[in-house]
Design a protein around this motif. Structure first.
Motif, short mmCIF file in Angstrom:
data_model
loop_
_atom_site.label_atom_id
_atom_site.label_comp_id
_atom_site.label_asym_id
_atom_site.label_seq_id
_atom_site.Cartn_x
_atom_site.Cartn_y
_atom_site.Cartn_z
N TRP A 160 10.32 -25.67 2.11
CA TRP A 160 10.56 -25.93 3.54
C TRP A 160 9.34 -26.54 4.22
O TRP A 160 9.48 -27.26 5.20
CB TRP A 160 10.99 -24.65 4.26
N TYR A 178 14.22 -23.03 3.96
CA TYR A 178 13.49 -21.83 4.30
C TYR A 178 14.31 -20.59 3.97
O TYR A 178 13.85 -19.65 3.34
CB TYR A 178 13.12 -21.86 5.78
N HIS A 214 7.97 -22.78 -1.65
CA HIS A 214 8.11 -23.09 -0.21
C HIS A 214 8.42 -24.55 0.08
O HIS A 214 7.65 -25.24 0.74
CB HIS A 214 6.84 -22.68 0.57
N THR A 266 15.63 -28.42 7.08
CA THR A 266 14.42 -27.66 6.81
C THR A 266 14.72 -26.16 6.77
O THR A 266 14.27 -25.44 5.88
CB THR A 266 13.37 -27.93 7.91
N SER A 292 9.65 -29.72 6.48
CA SER A 292 9.38 -29.65 7.92
C SER A 292 8.57 -30.84 8.40
O SER A 292 8.45 -31.07 9.60
CB SER A 292 8.67 -28.34 8.26
#
Ligand code: NA
Ligand code: NA
Lengths: 341, 173, 426
Positions: free
Chosen positions: B134, B118, B132, B114, B138
């Motif tokens: 990530w 990022y 995004h 993750t 996540s």
């Protein structure tokens, strides 16, 4: 010395992850060729086991695999990493960019390799040309494209940057999982899609359901990519490093030949068995509109990032220079040849 | 012990409700995309990507909720004829030896996975796709954390069964 | 070797009765760490991610949602009972209706988990309420829920098309007749069962007269039937992809419940939570299975299989017979995707060398793989049904119930094997 001698006998067992599934033609042959050459040339000191996507289950995880060192090598295409770093996209192909032979010259003699190194260095990845598909077809269409208007609202499966260019003309780039592409095109859920060219399209069966096969503009010379984890590379003795780079280069070039061959063979069988499929080119005004949209988009990106600007300038300058020769040599020859027939 | 069970139970129930919400949103999202494409000839790759973001969150978080609800399928040939205490033993063994280690190791490796996305600012490579990446990645470490909570909850509940007086003893009281 | 040890340990743990998903995952972690090191599990996030972004699998929760809405609002029960009564109250009426609905669902999606679970919540309660023989009831559902494998569109055909380099469209066309044959064979089996053992598949008690019945049936059957046809129609009309059509089914089911006056927000909340549970159960099994197959393939167990096939004696029919047998046996233990990706690539060069028609071969393989969904101990359809069946239904009941259907599948497979010209449309 004794130490150097011990190193000579050391066995290196590497693994390569590829984006493609097992037995995927041409792309998959390239990695097998490379690994075979490495094994033979190194007399078995360096062996490379190939894991296809069925094994690692992550077709687009190759970049991360090689970066983290989970795999020492990868085989994929640089433009798949556009979401991570926009500049990676330029090392595969660019709409209205160079054809394969021109691009090869750019990579090895025109500064392309140096720029690629500049982009990939920060990730600890070494990137090398990984085989060219040759000019890709513009795609399979259910309807004819006669004017720019015909692109308005056209639902097309066309991923990545080319999709953005088409979107500027009012087309609607659409995501469809590849397993559902055939049904989606057959039932008109989408109006068009692009894949590769005769070398790989026929196995998908699109020629049975779409009457128009348009020539290309968006991927004039798609170059795949070998990736090597930099640390792993540095751990190899000098001779094995050389063997590896030579094998990658030969295998990549061989793929270009194989693509050319398969395209020729498959096109012939397509024409023979499916005479109703019509090969078309987009009309001049459509091509011009695409080209304008493409230039505008690239300019926007170049304004945002100096590295993008640098790569784009190199690509465009080189293309302008080498294209004059392509026109005078190959294009003139082919035009004259056709005129005589 | 009971109050701990109560609190963890409440948290996981809330998670279950959240998953139900994600599920309904996912159906609406997909249906909306179909309607927009067919009747209004409008396609958004961002909306198409949102579909599987909701889908992923729903079932990944749902695994913890289902764990607490004992909804994960078992092969019950022998299990069903065991006493409650023996079943508790199987569940305690399974939770500690089978479920917990794999959850921990997935948490450990998905953390980097993750963080990587990022750090690179990774987003979709497709036109109009979602930025995004990530956030959706996540989901994996987060769901592992929820699952650990759920395993903890089940462990305590099963320990309670194991240490409870047997029916005979209870009768003597 | 590691593969065999892995199987053995997983099998023992499975029979302890701990959850299937975590047994697969946990045993894989232990064996994988010992044999290959814990680093191997750095691949798990990637594998989980590939399940998370697989939009084809997104059909699973939506069809489950549709099934549970139809069940909780009583619509499904009325549909099946009316349909069964319409069959003149013959023995096996509900089972036959189940098979027909299963075939319709199969034609709208290729996702087995979704249809088994949907059928499980829709028609299992109806059959149990009518005192059906429990093994037969569960067998019918597993078998008809698994039809999605062979009746196009089907995931396995798409995967096989890719692995074998055969156009998917050809495979879809070729699978049509064998798929229908299977449906017919199931129906015939139920009819025969109704004659021999009427107490296994008791007819519904029909008290209404013919006209009343017809009116009632129209009221009950037509709306849900319209729903199912809408799902199918949305694919054929190009409104939606097969995945997306599931959302039309889900929304449609809610609209139906509103029209029938059985809708309420608390019911929907209940349906949603139930859907989350069942979906998470299915996907946890998928994640456990991916850990399992990761250890299996990275430990090099597939090379054992390769060796086996390379040493096969020559001849087209020997090859096909042994290949089919091997896939059938492997199907007891590993899932169809693994077989498609690990075993088929090994068979392919041999098949090409022996000049085997690849479309026919692909249909044979996919029919064979369909059986693997039903074969104990690792048949996924069995797990999925177990997950939604009432607690008192034992795994052994389901194991017993699928046996006749496995035999029927093998029989139809043999028919396709020996009459390719009649059964494969090319
Ligand atoms: Na299907
Ligand atoms: Na099985």
């Amino acid at each position: 010395s004794a130490l150097a001698h011990a190193d000579d006998d050391k066995q290196y067992r590497w693994r390569l992850a590829e984006t493609w599934g097992p037995n995927f033609p041409i792309f998959g042959d390239t990695t097998k060729n490379m690994a075979k050459m490495v094994k033979e040339m190194s007399n078995g000191r360096l062996t490379i086991r190939i894991d296809s996507s069925n094994k690692h289950k992550s077709a687009l995880g190759i970049f991360d695999f090689v970066k983290s060192g989970q795999y020492q090598m990868g085989h994929s295409a640089s433009y798949y990493w556009k979401g991570k770093n926009f500049n990676t996209m330029f090392f595969t192909t660019v709409p209205f960019g160079m054809i394969a032979s021109e691009q090869h010259a750019w990579f090895y003699y025109g500064g392309g390799m140096e720029l690629m190194k500049k982009v990939y260095d920060q990730y600890g990845i070494m990137s090398f040309p990984g085989g060219n598909t040759g000019n890709q077809m513009g795609g399979w269409f259910k309807k004819e494209i006669n004017s720019v208007e015909d692109f308005k609202g056209l639902k097309m499966r066309i991923p990545g940057f080319a999709g953005e260019v088409l979107a500027k003309l009012g087309a609607k780039p659409t995501n469809i999982p590849s397993g559902e592409l055939y049904t989606a095109l057959e039932r008109n859920t989408i109006d068009a899609l692009e894949w590769v060219g005769p070398s790989l399209d026929l196995r998908m069966g699109f020629h049975k359901i779409a009457p128009y096969y348009y020539t290309g503009w968006h991927e004039p010379g798609t170059e795949l990519q070998f990736m090597v984890n930099e640390k792993a590379y540095n751990s190899l003795p000098k001779d094995l490093q050389k063997i590896l780079t030579v094998a990658m280069k030969v295998a990549a070039y061989d793929m270009y030949s194989q693509s050319m061959h398969a395209s020729g063979v498959n096109l012939a069988s397509l024409k023979k068995d499916y005479p109703n499929v019509q090969m078309r080119s987009f009309p001049k005004p459509v091509m011009n509109a695409l080209m304008v949209a493409n230039d505008e988009l690239l300019k926007e990106f170049a304004a945002k990032d100096p590295m993008t600007a640098e790569i784009l300038k190199s690509l465009n300058d080189y293309k302008d220079q080498v294209r004059a020769w392509t026109n005078l040599s190959d294009r003139a020859y082919l035009d004259n040849f056709d005129a005589k027939k | 012990m009971d109050s701990v069970l109560k609190i963890t139970g409440k948290i996981i129930d809330a998670l279950g409700n959240f998953c139900s919400l994600l599920m309904v949103l996912m159906i609406i999202n997909v249906f909306y995309d179909v309607i927009m494409r067919y009747f209004f000839n409008d396609v958004s790759i961002g909306m198409q990507e949102l579909e599987w973001h909701l889908f992923a969150g729903m079932f990944m978080f749902g695994i913890a909720y289902t764990f607490k609800e004992d909804g994960h399928v078992r092969v019950d040939i022998f299990y069903d004829s065991m006493s409650a205490k023996k079943q508790a033993l199987v569940n305690i063994f399974g939770s500690i030896v089978l479920a917990l280690p794999i959850t921990l190791i997935i948490l450990y490796y998905s953390w980097d996975y993750t963080f990587e996305a990022y750090q690179m600012g990774e987003g979709s490579g497709d036109p109009g796709g979602l930025p995004h990446r990530w956030i959706v990645r996540s989901v994996i470490p987060l769901s592992s954390i929820f699952l650990m909570l759920s395993i903890f909850h089940v462990l305590i509940a099963q320990l309670k069964i194991l240490t409870a007086p047997t029916p005979l003893e209870a009768g003597e009281e | 070797m590691t593969g065999i040890v892995l199987f053995a340990i997983a099998l023992v743990c499975l029979f302890l009765g701990y959850s299937v998903a975590f047994t697969f995952a946990g045993v894989s972690l232990i064996v994988g760490t010992i044999v290959l090191g814990a680093d191997l599990f750095a691949f798990m996030p990637y594998r989980i991610m590939s399940i998370m972004e697989n939009t084809i699998l997104m059909a699973v929760p939506m069809f489950i949602f549709m099934g549970i809405v139809l069940q909780k609002t009583g619509l499904a029960e009325r549909l099946l009972e009316s349909a069964a009564k319409l069959f003149g109250g013959i023995a096996g009426g509900v089972a036959i209706s189940t098979i027909v609905v299963g075939a319709l669902l199969a034609a709208s999606t290729g996702v087995v988990g979704a249809s088994v679970v949907a059928m499980g919540v829709i028609s299992l309660p109806v059959m149990l309420k009518n005192n059906y023989h429990q093994p037969t009831a569960t067998g019918v559902i597993c078998a008809s829920g698994t039809l999605g494998q062979i009746i196009p569109p089907s995931i396995i055909l798409i995967i096989l098309g890719d692995v074998m380099g055969v156009p998917v469209g050809d495979l879809f066309r070729a699978a049509a007749l064998p798929g229908m044959l299977l449906v017919v064979a199931y129906v015939i089996y139920i009819l025969i069962l109704g004659k021999i053992k009427p107490e296994f598949v008791p007819p519904l008690v029909v008290t209404e007269n013919k006209r009343e019945l017809l009116v009632q049936a129209l009221k009950d059957i037509v709306p849900p039937l319209i729903l199912i046809l809408t799902v199918l129609g949305s694919i054929f009309a190009g409104i939606a992809t097969p995945t997306e059509s599931a959302s039309i089914g889900a929304v449609g089911a809610v609209i139906l419940s509103v029209l029938y006056g059985t809708f309420s927000f608390s019911k929907m909340h209940e349906v949603s939570k139930e859907t989350v549970k069942v979906t998470s159960m299915v996907f946890a099994v998928l994640i456990g299975a991916t850990a399992f197959s990761m250890v299996f393939s990275y430990s090099g167990s597939e090379y054992l299989i390769e060796e086996f096939f390379m040493e096969l004696p020559g001849g087209k029919w020997t090859f096909i017979a042994l290949a089919m047998l091997a896939i059938l046996i492997l199907g007891f233990f590993i899932d169809f995707i693994e077989i498609a990706f690990l075993v088929v690539p090994i068979l392919l060069p041999v098949a090409i060398a022996l000049d085997v028609n690849l479309v026919w071969f692909a249909i044979l393989i996919s029919m064979n793989l369909q059986t693997s969904f039903l074969t104990p101990p690792f048949g996924f359809s069995l797990f999925y049904l177990k997950g939604v069946a009432p607690k008192y239904l034992k795994t052994t009941t389901i194991y017993k119930g699928v046996i006749p259907f496995i035999l029927i599948q093998i029989a139809v497979l043999l028919l396709v094997l020996f009459f390719p010209d009649q059964l494969i449309i090319s």
